[in-house]
Scaffold this motif. Structure first.
Motif: not given
Lengths: 356, 356
Positions: B123-126, B131-137, B163-164
């Protein structure tokens, strides 16, 4: 198998590399990384790699003295072009800059393109731990793992590594390939002339194989099925896409004589300054509590004691420094021939010395 | 099984939560996360969780309206005390701040303590990808996995998610527990009254079990053997130690009636602003090349087409928005009883409506 003193192998490595034209600064980095891998029991990433590196320096597929470009995009972001240098050297210099950046801003990210094989990912995690920093390290590598549902190698075996300092000399060091087994272990088995266990790999037609040569033409299986393949993809995106390096089958394999051009391996490092999050002593206190509590978990009958990742590595290295490093016949022969060819002294093995 | 319109379940969730005293802002976040999980086929993290959350709000084991403390330690580091709020709410607000920080400094790290279950990590990766950010959770969770060599649960099933963004509406979303299977799936099986496959778990004495109740008392097995156990430890250090949250068996289980005190779950997020590394369009171009090349890999005979992580999720959600969300009899009954108790309208299922 004959054993050699670690410090004599370090000298041999760095002497050989300087002899072919590498600076003493850079050859010391490569020698340190290779011999540390041997000491820690990761022979697949140790001195057995030296002959192929030397060959690639000489045929200009790897740049002996790269002009590395460090482009600091923000206080926390460093983008590095390795100028086709060996990954050990490029990454060492990149993470050292990243350490300073993290100490300043709390976290730094380092994306590296145009690099080559960097040895063990754990090496850089240990460097970070030496400075009380945490580290997450990723690299891509030539194709080794099929995408989930596919039958030929596409993603590298793409390791993920973590390093966390503990306030003592045994940091938590986690270093795992996203394949069931590191491709280096299959290369090592081929070099040793042994077969590999079932379940490690498929051949180029998608059939299971225990022949390391066939496995290297085919695909290593991912760890944990679809999950491992997904992790390999995440690593490929961080190291290959976000850095501007090659990805998937575009990463060249230095063991393949027919390939030309730069391998263009990519790495990605995240460095975390613990002190920006919490008091360092509180962190050490907590991580040691975690370890203590973990060791109190009742163990399976066949297990003597529960160890954390990093412990085996440390005790192997301590033993290795005393008892020497074992080299297989093939590796020993290759290295001594290289020594002869370049007029660099190849050390005597410990047993032979003792017998004199 | 009866199907319900997604938007009607969202309304039911948020109405119920506001009825017991949650702000409409916070209840909208929780409802969105839960129903997205159902839409994406992750029923174990969907609306079936609502009854236990409500119960824990009412018995004060989770804080309905937490006073979250955001302590920005540097332009890149955010340390959050969730004041024992539900993880969905705490993490939503934490990552939103982290997004702004990453856009400013290129990368941000967010350590959260004193939180609770946060739903799916994806959910947080999405949110980041939007916002066109990558995320590692990362998050920890009540004990689920034994340390390697141990026979009882110690580490949480500790998911890792990536998330990419891809420049289109199907980002790469990787979300995997470091256990062979998410503990939520075992909780769900228990709720459904079904057995679990062999190889998923051991009971409290270390023996294999297919009984979800026994498995919940024992330990889920790690993915990929020792590697999965090592990853679970890395997640525990980032989320539990570095944040100052609880770790290992000190993380409370909200399903356990006998436990008291805050669960003190910890989360860790790394947010990466791609534009600080490279031109966003170049990134999109490369990641789509990677995907295209991956899909050209010859597939195994039983596979129709090779998909990347995030594709199945997206098509399931699209289908779910049209066809509704299936709820099992147990879940439906629990929810409609809650609706009655709090005088909140529980929607009619789609089939029943169609039959009128």
């Amino acid at each position: 198998m004959p054993r050699y003193k670690a410090e004599e192998l370090v000298t041999f490595c760095s002497d050989l590399l300087t002899k072919i034209g590498m600076s003493s600064e850079n050859s010391a980095i490569v020698a340190d990384s290779l011999i540390k891998a041997n000491l820690e029991g990761v022979d697949s990433h140790g001195i057995s790699r030296l002959p192929i590196y030397i060959k690639r320096f000489l045929d200009k597929r790897i740049n002996l003295e790269p002009q590395i470009d460090f482009d600091q995009k923000s206080p926390s972001v460093l983008v590095v072009d390795g100028d086709n240098g060996l990954g050990h050297v490029v990454s060492y210099k990149a993470v050292k800059k990243g350490f300073d950046m993290a100490k300043n801003s709390g976290i730094s990210a380092i994306a590296v393109k145009n690099s080559n094989h960097f040895g063990t990912a754990s090496y850089f995690c240990q460097l970070a731990c030496n400075e009380n920093l945490a580290c997450i390290a990723f690299t891509n590598s030539p194709p080794g793992i099929a995408p989930w549902g596919g039958k030929s190698a596409f993603y590298g075996t793409n390791p993920i590594a973590f390093g966390f300092p503990t306030g003592n000399d045994v940091p938590v060091i986690i270093d795992l390939s996203t394949s069931i087994v590191a491709r280096g272990k299959i290369i090592f088995a081929e070099k040793q002339g042994t077969r590999i266990p079932e379940g490690w790999a498929i051949d180029e037609n998608g059939y299971p194989t225990t022949d390391p040569g066939e496995a290297l033409k085919g695909s290593v299986l991912p760890m944990g099925g679809a999950k491992g393949a997904a992790l390999a993809m995440a690593v490929e995106i961080l190291t290959g896409v976000l850095s501007g390096a090659a990805f998937g089958p575009n990463v060249k394999n230095i063991y393949n004589e027919k390939e030309e051009g730069n391998a263009n391996v990519g790495h990605f490092f995240i460095i975390i300054d613990i002190e920006k999050f919490m008091d360092l002593n509180s962190f050490f206190h907590s991580i040691n509590d975690l370890i203590k509590e973990m060791k109190l978990v009742p163990s399976r009958p066949e297990i003597e004691d529960i160890r954390y990742p990093g412990e085996r590595r440390k005790s192997a290295a301590d033993q290795g420094r005393i008892n020497g490093i074992e080299l297989s016949g093939n590796v020993e022969k290759e290295l001594s021939m290289l020594g002869e060819a370049y007029n660099v002294f190849f050390p005597s093995c410990i047993e032979k010395s003792a017998a004199l």
